[in-house]
Motif scaffolding. Structure first.
Motif, PDB file in Angstrom:
ATOM      1  N   PHE A   1       1.161   6.756  -6.930  1.00 52.16           N
ATOM      2  CA  PHE A   1       0.048   7.651  -7.234  1.00 52.16           C
ATOM      3  C   PHE A   1       0.429   9.106  -6.975  1.00 52.16           C
ATOM      4  O   PHE A   1       0.094  10.004  -7.756  1.00 52.16           O
ATOM      5  CB  PHE A   1      -1.179   7.284  -6.400  1.00 52.16           C
ATOM      6  N   ALA A   2       1.128   9.347  -5.875  1.00 53.94           N
ATOM      7  CA  ALA A   2       1.536  10.711  -5.527  1.00 53.94           C
ATOM      8  C   ALA A   2       2.511  11.268  -6.560  1.00 53.94           C
ATOM      9  O   ALA A   2       2.470  12.464  -6.890  1.00 53.94           O
ATOM     10  CB  ALA A   2       2.160  10.741  -4.137  1.00 53.94           C
ATOM     11  N   SER A   3       3.378  10.410  -7.078  1.00 48.53           N
ATOM     12  CA  SER A   3       4.326  10.840  -8.097  1.00 48.53           C
ATOM     13  C   SER A   3       3.589  11.283  -9.354  1.00 48.53           C
ATOM     14  O   SER A   3       3.889  12.336  -9.935  1.00 48.53           O
ATOM     15  CB  SER A   3       5.296   9.697  -8.419  1.00 48.53           C
TER      16      SER A   3
ATOM     17  N   VAL B   1      -5.122   7.745  -4.537  1.00 52.38           N
ATOM     18  CA  VAL B   1      -4.591   7.810  -3.173  1.00 52.38           C
ATOM     19  C   VAL B   1      -5.656   7.358  -2.173  1.00 52.38           C
ATOM     20  O   VAL B   1      -5.384   6.563  -1.253  1.00 52.38           O
ATOM     21  CB  VAL B   1      -4.103   9.231  -2.847  1.00 52.38           C
ATOM     22  N   ALA B   2      -6.882   7.861  -2.337  1.00 52.42           N
ATOM     23  CA  ALA B   2      -7.974   7.455  -1.450  1.00 52.42           C
ATOM     24  C   ALA B   2      -8.194   5.953  -1.528  1.00 52.42           C
ATOM     25  O   ALA B   2      -8.403   5.280  -0.507  1.00 52.42           O
ATOM     26  CB  ALA B   2      -9.252   8.208  -1.819  1.00 52.42           C
ATOM     27  N   ALA B   3      -8.129   5.401  -2.738  1.00 53.78           N
ATOM     28  CA  ALA B   3      -8.315   3.960  -2.913  1.00 53.78           C
ATOM     29  C   ALA B   3      -7.253   3.167  -2.160  1.00 53.78           C
ATOM     30  O   ALA B   3      -7.538   2.114  -1.584  1.00 53.78           O
ATOM     31  CB  ALA B   3      -8.285   3.608  -4.394  1.00 53.78           C
ATOM     32  N   SER B   4      -6.031   3.693  -2.132  1.00 55.02           N
ATOM     33  CA  SER B   4      -4.962   2.979  -1.432  1.00 55.02           C
ATOM     34  C   SER B   4      -5.245   2.897   0.068  1.00 55.02           C
ATOM     35  O   SER B   4      -4.977   1.873   0.705  1.00 55.02           O
ATOM     36  CB  SER B   4      -3.617   3.647  -1.686  1.00 55.02           C
ATOM     37  N   TYR B   5      -5.785   3.961   0.638  1.00 57.91           N
ATOM     38  CA  TYR B   5      -6.125   3.938   2.071  1.00 57.91           C
ATOM     39  C   TYR B   5      -7.310   3.018   2.338  1.00 57.91           C
ATOM     40  O   TYR B   5      -7.310   2.242   3.309  1.00 57.91           O
ATOM     41  CB  TYR B   5      -6.444   5.347   2.563  1.00 57.91           C
ATOM     42  N   LEU B   6      -8.329   3.088   1.488  1.00 62.88           N
ATOM     43  CA  LEU B   6      -9.500   2.243   1.697  1.00 62.88           C
ATOM     44  C   LEU B   6      -9.152   0.771   1.525  1.00 62.88           C
ATOM     45  O   LEU B   6      -9.527  -0.071   2.346  1.00 62.88           O
ATOM     46  CB  LEU B   6     -10.613   2.637   0.728  1.00 62.88           C
ATOM     47  N   PHE B   7      -8.411   0.455   0.465  1.00 65.55           N
ATOM     48  CA  PHE B   7      -8.044  -0.933   0.216  1.00 65.55           C
ATOM     49  C   PHE B   7      -7.192  -1.476   1.358  1.00 65.55           C
ATOM     50  O   PHE B   7      -7.325  -2.634   1.762  1.00 65.55           O
ATOM     51  CB  PHE B   7      -7.298  -1.035  -1.114  1.00 65.55           C
ATOM     52  N   GLU B   8      -6.323  -0.629   1.897  1.00 70.63           N
ATOM     53  CA  GLU B   8      -5.489  -1.053   3.013  1.00 70.63           C
ATOM     54  C   GLU B   8      -6.346  -1.390   4.235  1.00 70.63           C
ATOM     55  O   GLU B   8      -6.101  -2.394   4.918  1.00 70.63           O
ATOM     56  CB  GLU B   8      -4.484   0.039   3.363  1.00 70.63           C
ATOM     57  N   GLU B   9      -7.355  -0.569   4.508  1.00 73.22           N
ATOM     58  CA  GLU B   9      -8.210  -0.842   5.668  1.00 73.22           C
ATOM     59  C   GLU B   9      -9.094  -2.059   5.425  1.00 73.22           C
ATOM     60  O   GLU B   9      -9.309  -2.872   6.334  1.00 73.22           O
ATOM     61  CB  GLU B   9      -9.068   0.382   6.002  1.00 73.22           C
ATOM     62  N   LEU B  10      -9.617  -2.202   4.212  1.00 74.53           N
ATOM     63  CA  LEU B  10     -10.405  -3.398   3.892  1.00 74.53           C
ATOM     64  C   LEU B  10      -9.553  -4.653   4.049  1.00 74.53           C
ATOM     65  O   LEU B  10     -10.023  -5.677   4.555  1.00 74.53           O
ATOM     66  CB  LEU B  10     -10.947  -3.307   2.467  1.00 74.53           C
ATOM     67  N   SER B  11      -8.290  -4.549   3.641  1.00 75.82           N
ATOM     68  CA  SER B  11      -7.383  -5.687   3.792  1.00 75.82           C
ATOM     69  C   SER B  11      -7.124  -5.987   5.265  1.00 75.82           C
ATOM     70  O   SER B  11      -7.150  -7.146   5.693  1.00 75.82           O
ATOM     71  CB  SER B  11      -6.069  -5.390   3.061  1.00 75.82           C
ATOM     72  N   ARG B  12      -6.871  -4.945   6.045  1.00 75.89           N
ATOM     73  CA  ARG B  12      -6.602  -5.123   7.479  1.00 75.89           C
ATOM     74  C   ARG B  12      -7.787  -5.776   8.189  1.00 75.89           C
ATOM     75  O   ARG B  12      -7.614  -6.581   9.104  1.00 75.89           O
ATOM     76  CB  ARG B  12      -6.290  -3.776   8.125  1.00 75.89           C
ATOM     77  N   GLN B  13      -8.986  -5.444   7.732  1.00 68.75           N
ATOM     78  CA  GLN B  13     -10.194  -5.975   8.360  1.00 68.75           C
ATOM     79  C   GLN B  13     -10.638  -7.310   7.760  1.00 68.75           C
ATOM     80  O   GLN B  13     -11.624  -7.886   8.211  1.00 68.75           O
ATOM     81  CB  GLN B  13     -11.341  -4.958   8.218  1.00 68.75           C
TER      82      GLN B  13
ATOM     83  N   PHE C   1       0.798  -1.218   0.000  1.00 70.14           N
ATOM     84  CA  PHE C   1       0.000   0.000   0.000  1.00 70.14           C
ATOM     85  C   PHE C   1       0.835   1.274   0.000  1.00 70.14           C
ATOM     86  O   PHE C   1       0.531   2.227  -0.719  1.00 70.14           O
ATOM     87  CB  PHE C   1      -0.955  -0.025   1.199  1.00 70.14           C
ATOM     88  N   ALA C   2       1.882   1.323   0.806  1.00 69.65           N
ATOM     89  CA  ALA C   2       2.710   2.527   0.861  1.00 69.65           C
ATOM     90  C   ALA C   2       3.384   2.779  -0.480  1.00 69.65           C
ATOM     91  O   ALA C   2       3.461   3.933  -0.949  1.00 69.65           O
ATOM     92  CB  ALA C   2       3.754   2.398   1.966  1.00 69.65           C
TER      93      ALA C   2
END
Length: 288
Positions: A56-58, A73-85, A49-50
């Motif tokens: 994406f930021a580049s 960028v938003a998708a990366s945060y959401l996907f990371e949380e969905l993965s964590r859960q 994710f990082a």
């Protein structure tokens, strides 16, 4: 009582694609496949994710007027949380309580704050583009993705189902608008497809309450629509395969689930998620 659909991520095709391809330096994620963004989404599907956010930021730094960068960028945060859960797993999809009502516990507040900040910036950039052209493809893409992802966050992670339903309705409306203009935009079919499947999974009484914008809930049709993205999508093809495979597990279409998870594990051999889900799918008898 109701669930949103996952990540209403979608892209569209348009005659503008010719302009984008013929104009040097133009990177139009709504109409062309941008290699740097594709690489970022591959990192996302590999659960790196990082690194995905860095990619994406580049791209975003060189395309500051494009809302898609913030959406990614938003998708990366959401996907990371969905993965964590553990949301994008058969353990979640086959658990009726979780599937219908959301996660146990609460999401990470800092990650969700970053997610919402990125969505706000994406919507602001989309709004600027719509001032000159209300039907701007890049703006409609960003607004669709933003609404779909917020719907996921509200219903699945925050368990605020009414708020999730409102965003689901917005995302589906954008998807219908895009598909009406561009019926060959195969990535777009994932939005009504997931909505049809999720609503079709509810009880008859809940389906009646949830009817809106022409979606009455039809699991078979929903899977067919998601399959169109899984077969011919751009950035969302792997995501559509995940959703379709997990839906296939729910519907006991085990051969389909096995094929899709095998393809995902071959495409992303370092992904523990796809290897695990492929093993689980292979542990049950095949058959549709």
């Amino acid at each position: 009582m109701h669930r949103s659909y996952f990540l209403g991520l979608l892209l569209l095709l348009s005659p503008i694609v010719d302009f984008a391809r013929e104009t040097p330096g133009v990177e139009s994620p709504a109409f062309t496949t941008v290699p740097e963004l594709s690489a970022g989404f591959d990192l996302l599907y590999e659960q790196r994710f990082a690194e995905a956010r860095d990619a994406f930021a580049s791209w975003e730094s060189r395309n500051p007027e494009e809302p898609f960068g913030e959406v990614a960028v938003a998708a990366s945060y959401l996907f990371e949380e969905l993965s964590r859960q553990g949301v994008l797993t058969s353990d979640f999809f086959l658990n009726e309580k979780k599937f219908l009502h959301g996660i146990d516990g609460s999401p990470d507040p800092e990650r969700m704050s970053h997610f919402r900040d990125a969505l706000a910036r994406a919507r602001e950039l989309a709004g600027e583009r719509q001032k000159t052209n209300p039907n701007d493809g890049e703006a409609l893409l960003a607004l669709t993705l933003a609404a779909g992802m917020e719907s996921d966050a509200e219903s699945i992670l925050q368990k605020r189902h009414l708020a999730g339903l409102k965003q689901m309705k917005k995302a589906n409306g954008y998807a219908k608008e895009l598909l009406a203009q561009h019926p060959d935009a195969t990535d777009a079919y994932i939005a009504p497809g997931i909505a049809n499947y999720i609503i079709g999974s509810q009880s008859a009484g809940s389906r009646f309450v949830l009817r809106f914008d022409g979606i009455h809930g039809d699991k078979k049709l929903g899977m067919e629509q998601v399959a169109r993205t899984a077969e011919n999508g751009r950035y969302l093809r792997p995501f559509a395969k995940i959703i379709l495979a997990l839906a296939a597990r729910r519907e006991k279409q085990n051969a389909l689930a096995q094929r899709l998870f095998r393809e995902l594990s071959e495409q992303y051999p370092d992904s523990e998620l796809f290897a695990s889900e492929y093993a689980k799918a292979m542990s049950v008898a095949s058959g549709d």
